[in-house]
Design an enzyme around this catalytic site. Structure first.
Site, PDB file in Angstrom:
ATOM      1  N   LYS A 136      53.492  48.826  33.790  1.00  0.00           N
ATOM      2  CA  LYS A 136      52.771  49.952  33.176  1.00  0.00           C
ATOM      3  C   LYS A 136      53.342  51.268  33.680  1.00  0.00           C
ATOM      4  CE  LYS A 136      48.187  51.863  32.258  1.00  0.00           C
ATOM      5  NZ  LYS A 136      48.489  52.109  30.839  1.00  0.00           N
ATOM      6  N   THR A 157      42.545  54.473  30.245  1.00  0.00           N
ATOM      7  CA  THR A 157      41.154  53.992  30.291  1.00  0.00           C
ATOM      8  C   THR A 157      40.402  54.618  31.459  1.00  0.00           C
ATOM      9  OG1 THR A 157      41.848  51.905  29.337  1.00  0.00           O
ATOM     10  CG2 THR A 157      39.716  51.915  30.452  1.00  0.00           C
ATOM     11  N   VAL A 173      52.315  44.156  23.854  1.00  0.00           N
ATOM     12  CA  VAL A 173      51.152  44.191  22.962  1.00  0.00           C
ATOM     13  C   VAL A 173      51.580  43.882  21.533  1.00  0.00           C
ATOM     14  CG1 VAL A 173      49.315  45.622  22.013  1.00  0.00           C
ATOM     15  CG2 VAL A 173      49.900  45.818  24.429  1.00  0.00           C
ATOM     16  N   HIS A 217      46.762  47.264  37.164  1.00  0.00           N
ATOM     17  CA  HIS A 217      47.579  46.855  36.019  1.00  0.00           C
ATOM     18  C   HIS A 217      48.859  46.176  36.482  1.00  0.00           C
ATOM     19  CE1 HIS A 217      44.985  49.661  33.788  1.00  0.00           C
ATOM     20  NE2 HIS A 217      45.374  49.000  32.709  1.00  0.00           N
ATOM     21  N   HIS A 218      49.481  45.481  35.519  1.00  0.00           N
ATOM     22  CA  HIS A 218      50.800  44.863  35.741  1.00  0.00           C
ATOM     23  C   HIS A 218      51.815  45.934  36.153  1.00  0.00           C
ATOM     24  CE1 HIS A 218      52.361  46.528  31.930  1.00  0.00           C
ATOM     25  NE2 HIS A 218      51.101  46.410  31.541  1.00  0.00           N
ATOM     26  N   PRO A 247      42.459  54.595  24.228  1.00  0.00           N
ATOM     27  CA  PRO A 247      43.169  54.154  25.423  1.00  0.00           C
ATOM     28  C   PRO A 247      42.989  52.677  25.736  1.00  0.00           C
ATOM     29  CG  PRO A 247      41.258  55.496  26.015  1.00  0.00           C
ATOM     30  CD  PRO A 247      41.395  55.569  24.530  1.00  0.00           C
ATOM     31  N   ASN A 248      41.944  52.063  25.168  1.00  0.00           N
ATOM     32  CA  ASN A 248      41.729  50.634  25.434  1.00  0.00           C
ATOM     33  C   ASN A 248      41.015  50.002  24.246  1.00  0.00           C
ATOM     34  OD1 ASN A 248      41.116  48.077  26.472  1.00  0.00           O
ATOM     35  ND2 ASN A 248      41.083  48.897  28.553  1.00  0.00           N
TER      36      ASN A 248
END
Ligand code: NAP
Length: 216
Positions: free
Chosen positions: A130, A137, A12, A126-127, A97-98
């Site tokens: 994580k 979320t 990110v 998710h990938h 969270p998102n």
């Protein structure tokens, strides 16, 4: 604003730093082991790891620097500690969270739908990198829906961040789905949060709605 970006070298962080600069912010990048001095920054933004985020944010709040927290995996104890520290220093700490605007809308729509359909389950995908499961979320969505919602977690290569909220009633189902297909999805929410940070009260505020609703 002068922004301290914690986790700047992460998935990110590397997507976010150029977007912050393009919006006119001066960014100090920090990674693991850098121990940067937050003093003099207008805000800190943390996208690190569940085992690093609390200490990072505590260092910022302790010198009166407001924090925007994207890292997931904070416990209720962590949040209570950060809330006390932020209130004590009179600064806001926004925990989201998102940051994808569509995910905030998904949570709002799911909360509304849960008032009308009797059963619901959440599938979050998710990938494989994580670290926490269920996702922040999914937990926030379940809480907004009244809490009694089973969450299924999927971790696979090829995924980014996806969530389906499935609701069922007599003779019908309703599916609400949000897909994050690139980490660019998080930048508009973080920029909005920076823009509105000084309007938040001291202490921890949870969720993007706090800034999204005000934005109209
Ligand atoms: P990532 O790729 O693992 O990046 C985390 C970065 O933080 C890595 O560069 C890591 O360095 C660094 N780091 C570790 N400890 C640190 C410390 N004490 N101080 C500063 N930096 C440190 O993870 P990611 O995919 O970017 O996700 C980061 C967090 O954000 C996760 O908790 C994820 O669940 C969450 N997330 C939130 C949102 C949202 O919208 N709120 C969206 C996506 C992800 P090393 O590689 O050396 O460990």
């Amino acid at each position: 604003m002068k922004v301290l970006l914690l986790g700047a070298g992460g998935r990110v962080g590397t997507a976010l730093a150029p977007r912050l600069r393009a919006a006119g912010h001066a960014v100090t990048e920090a990674g693991r082991g850098d121990a940067p001095d937050p003093t003099g920054h207008d805000a800190a933004v943390d996208f690190t790891r569940p085992d690093a985020v609390r200490a990072n944010v505590e260092r910022c709040l302790a010198v009166g620097v407001p924090a925007i927290v994207g890292t997931t995996g904070l416990t209720d104890d962590d949040l209570a500690a950060l809330d006390g520290l932020a209130r004590g220093h009179g600064v806001p700490c926004l925990v989201v969270p998102n940051f994808a605007l569509g995910a905030a809308l998904m949570m709002r729509f799911a909360a509304e739908a849960a008032r009308h359909l009797p059963r619901a389950e959440i599938v979050e995908l998710h990938h494989e990198g994580k670290l926490d499961a269920p996702s922040g979320t999914a937990k926030a969505t379940a809480a907004a829906m009244g809490g009694d919602v089973v969450i299924h977690s999927v971790r696979l290569p090829g995924l980014v961040a996806h969530q389906e909220v499935l609701l069922g009633g007599d003779g019908q189902t309703l599916t609400i789905r949000h897909d994050t297909v690139s980490r660019d999805a998080f930048a508009p929410g973080v920029l909005l949060a920076l823009d509105r940070l000084d309007r938040l009260p001291p202490g921890v505020t949870r969720g993007l709605d706090a800034v999204l609703l005000e934005a109209g």
